[in-house]
Each structure stands twice: as C-alpha cells, then as structure tokens.
Design a protein around this motif. Structure first.
Motif, PDB file in Angstrom:
ATOM      1  N   LEU A  77       0.830  -1.212   0.000  1.00 29.17           N
ATOM      2  CA  LEU A  77       0.000   0.000   0.000  1.00 29.17           C
ATOM      3  C   LEU A  77       0.861   1.258   0.000  1.00 29.17           C
ATOM      4  CD1 LEU A  77      -2.942   1.093   0.245  1.00 29.17           C
ATOM      5  CD2 LEU A  77      -2.590   1.127   2.721  1.00 29.17           C
ATOM      6  N   SER A  78       2.093   1.128   0.493  1.00 29.42           N
ATOM      7  CA  SER A  78       2.985   2.289   0.584  1.00 29.42           C
ATOM      8  C   SER A  78       3.367   2.849  -0.785  1.00 29.42           C
ATOM      9  CB  SER A  78       4.255   1.925   1.355  1.00 29.42           C
ATOM     10  OG  SER A  78       4.995   0.928   0.686  1.00 29.42           O
TER      11      SER A  78
ATOM     12  N   PRO B  97      -7.170   3.730 -11.656  1.00 27.22           N
ATOM     13  CA  PRO B  97      -6.710   3.254 -10.349  1.00 27.22           C
ATOM     14  C   PRO B  97      -7.417   4.015  -9.228  1.00 27.22           C
ATOM     15  CG  PRO B  97      -4.845   3.646 -11.818  1.00 27.22           C
ATOM     16  CD  PRO B  97      -6.055   4.209 -12.505  1.00 27.22           C
ATOM     17  N   TYR B  98      -7.808   3.318  -8.182  1.00 26.94           N
ATOM     18  CA  TYR B  98      -8.530   3.971  -7.092  1.00 26.94           C
ATOM     19  C   TYR B  98      -7.603   4.792  -6.209  1.00 26.94           C
ATOM     20  CZ  TYR B  98     -12.967   1.580  -7.993  1.00 26.94           C
ATOM     21  OH  TYR B  98     -14.139   1.149  -8.551  1.00 26.94           O
ATOM     22  N   HIS B  99      -6.302   4.575  -6.321  1.00 28.18           N
ATOM     23  CA  HIS B  99      -5.307   5.396  -5.631  1.00 28.18           C
ATOM     24  C   HIS B  99      -4.255   5.827  -6.642  1.00 28.18           C
ATOM     25  CE1 HIS B  99      -6.776   4.506  -1.585  1.00 28.18           C
ATOM     26  NE2 HIS B  99      -6.817   3.236  -1.913  1.00 28.18           N
ATOM     27  N   GLU B 100      -3.725   7.017  -6.475  1.00 30.49           N
ATOM     28  CA  GLU B 100      -2.630   7.487  -7.317  1.00 30.49           C
ATOM     29  C   GLU B 100      -1.329   6.811  -6.884  1.00 30.49           C
ATOM     30  OE1 GLU B 100      -0.253  11.683  -8.259  1.00 30.49           O
ATOM     31  OE2 GLU B 100      -2.039  11.649  -6.973  1.00 30.49           O
ATOM     32  N   PHE B 101      -0.516   6.409  -7.844  1.00 29.80           N
ATOM     33  CA  PHE B 101       0.774   5.829  -7.513  1.00 29.80           C
ATOM     34  C   PHE B 101       1.718   6.903  -6.973  1.00 29.80           C
ATOM     35  CE2 PHE B 101      -0.571   2.470 -10.562  1.00 29.80           C
ATOM     36  CZ  PHE B 101      -0.397   1.380  -9.714  1.00 29.80           C
ATOM     37  N   ARG B 102       2.462   6.571  -5.942  1.00 28.85           N
ATOM     38  CA  ARG B 102       3.429   7.487  -5.345  1.00 28.85           C
ATOM     39  C   ARG B 102       4.648   7.672  -6.258  1.00 28.85           C
ATOM     40  NH1 ARG B 102       4.230   9.092  -0.102  1.00 28.85           N
ATOM     41  NH2 ARG B 102       2.589   7.659   0.605  1.00 28.85           N
ATOM     42  N   TYR B 103       4.940   6.639  -7.037  1.00 31.09           N
ATOM     43  CA  TYR B 103       6.128   6.636  -7.889  1.00 31.09           C
ATOM     44  C   TYR B 103       5.704   6.709  -9.356  1.00 31.09           C
ATOM     45  CZ  TYR B 103       7.891   4.817  -3.479  1.00 31.09           C
ATOM     46  OH  TYR B 103       8.175   4.638  -2.153  1.00 31.09           O
ATOM     47  N   ASP B 104       6.642   7.055 -10.212  1.00 30.84           N
ATOM     48  CA  ASP B 104       6.369   7.152 -11.645  1.00 30.84           C
ATOM     49  C   ASP B 104       6.404   5.746 -12.251  1.00 30.84           C
ATOM     50  OD1 ASP B 104       6.071   7.771 -14.277  1.00 30.84           O
ATOM     51  OD2 ASP B 104       8.011   8.778 -14.509  1.00 30.84           O
TER      52      ASP B 104
END
Length: 233
Positions: A89-90, A105-112
């Motif tokens: 999840l991180s 995606p229901y969450h935005e990715f933290r990384y590219d």
C-alpha cells in the motif's frame, strides 16, 4: 510456474534482459497492521522493516516489467500474495476522500510507473477462465486501472500435473512461449493473443472426464490410506 516459465523463455530468447523470480513462499512476509503510517507519518515507508517486503518493493521499483504469477485460489489470489499486496500500500498516495472513478486506479501511484509494465499470469482448475476470474480482475482494476496491466489466464491447470498428458501440455505451452516473444518485440500483447491464451487445452466433455478420473484416483488413495492407518493402529 510452467506457464510463466514458458512465457519467460519466449521473452528471454528474444530480448536482452535480466529476469529474477521472487518466490514468496520462501520469504518472510508479515501482515499489514492497517496503521496507515506509510500514508501519514513515514512518507511511503512501511513501519515493518524486519521482513522481506522492503526488498520486494525495491525490486518492483527497479524493474521494467513486473509479473504476478500465481494460481487462482478460491476465486482470488493465494493468502501470501494478498498479504504482500496489502503491504505494498505504501506505493500508493493517501486517500483524500475523492470518489473512485471506474476504469482508473482507485489510488494514485506514489512513484512514476508510466513506463513500467505489469502482467498477471494465472492458472485455475476450472474448464474456462470466465467468469471465474471476475473477482480477481476487479481487484486488479481497482489497483492498476483498466488497461494498466495485462492478464494471461490459463484454464484447466490440473492437467499440468498429469504425467500422461505431458505431450499435449508441452504443445499447449508453446503458445505462451510465442506470447513471450510477442511481448519482447512489442512491449504489449494483442487482444487476439490474450484471447488465444485463454482457450482451454481440452474441450469441456474431455476435461470433465479427466477431472472426474483424477478425483476417483484421489478417493482411492484416501481410502487406502485410511485402511493402512486402521491396520497400523
């Protein structure tokens, strides 16, 4: 893994690449605590650091292609894979109350991850792959969004462990090797190829006969085992 290894052979034989298999069943993976510190306090770092998740996460971030390979367990991923997925999840940004949008995606990715490719390769024991995989694919859609990954789904997985069918299975696996070659050349699989990979090895009638024979033998082995235990006692 026979299906995945066939795909990797086609990939490795047709491009310059390094592949690594991370066997989760050999790893120490602790369950997520649900503390959400990775979202609010530690800026993307899980507070659990004494297991193999930090290493897995690092390998995922470094890879150009990530393949999730596992059999379908009771209409979902095996428990160890689900625990790993929870712990990753991180890699997502915190939820801020926005309404999920179907297809994204229901969450935005933290990384590219724009250039990273995600594949799912999975076998199931059913004669067909659909609608058997609907629940699992719905979860992948929530994580990656529709079109954010490609799924290679293989029905009738039980036949892979049947020695007398090895010749037929080897011929069947050749199309996964061809798919690996296609992916190496194009970086993506065509819809026709994905549909072709989902075609079963045997027709429904033949497969029903094979699977019923398998369970008949299993019952015979179980009965013999119970008799032997009774005699021993």
């Amino acid at each position: 893994m026979r299906v995945t290894n066939a795909f990797l052979k086609g990939l490795e034989d047709n491009c310059v690449c390094d592949t690594e298999i991370a066997a989760l069943f050999d790893m120490n993976i602790k369950p997520c605590r649900g503390c959400l510190f990775c979202w609010g306090r530690t800026d993307g770092e899980c507070v659990i650091s004494d297991d193999d998740i930090p290493m897995i996460k690092r390998k995922i971030l470094e890879a150009d292609v990530v393949i999730g390979s596992f059999p379908l367990y009771y209409f979902g991923m095996p428990g160890t894979v689900k625990v790993m997925t929870d712990r990753l999840l991180s890699v997502m940004m915190p939820y801020r109350g926005e309404k999920p949008v179907a297809g994204l995606p229901y969450h935005e990715f933290r990384y590219d991850f724009d250039s990273k490719k995600f594949l799912l390769i999975s076998t199931c024991g059913f004669c067909q792959t659909l609608p058997t995989y609907d629940a699992l694919l719905a979860q992948y859609d929530c994580i990656f969004g529709k079109g954010g990954y490609q799924a290679l789904l293989c029905p009738q997985g039980k036949v892979f462990s049947t020695p007398e069918l090895s010749g037929r299975v080897d011929v069947y696996l050749e199309k996964y090797t061809a798919a690996g070659k296609e992916f190496a050349e194009n970086g993506v699989l065509s819809e026709d190829t994905i549909n072709f990979l989902q075609e079963p090895i045997f027709d429904e009638r033949r497969f029903r006969l094979l699977i019923n024979e398998f369970w008949r033998k299993e019952r015979e082995i179980g009965k013999k085992h119970r008799i032997e235990e009774s005699v021993t006692e």
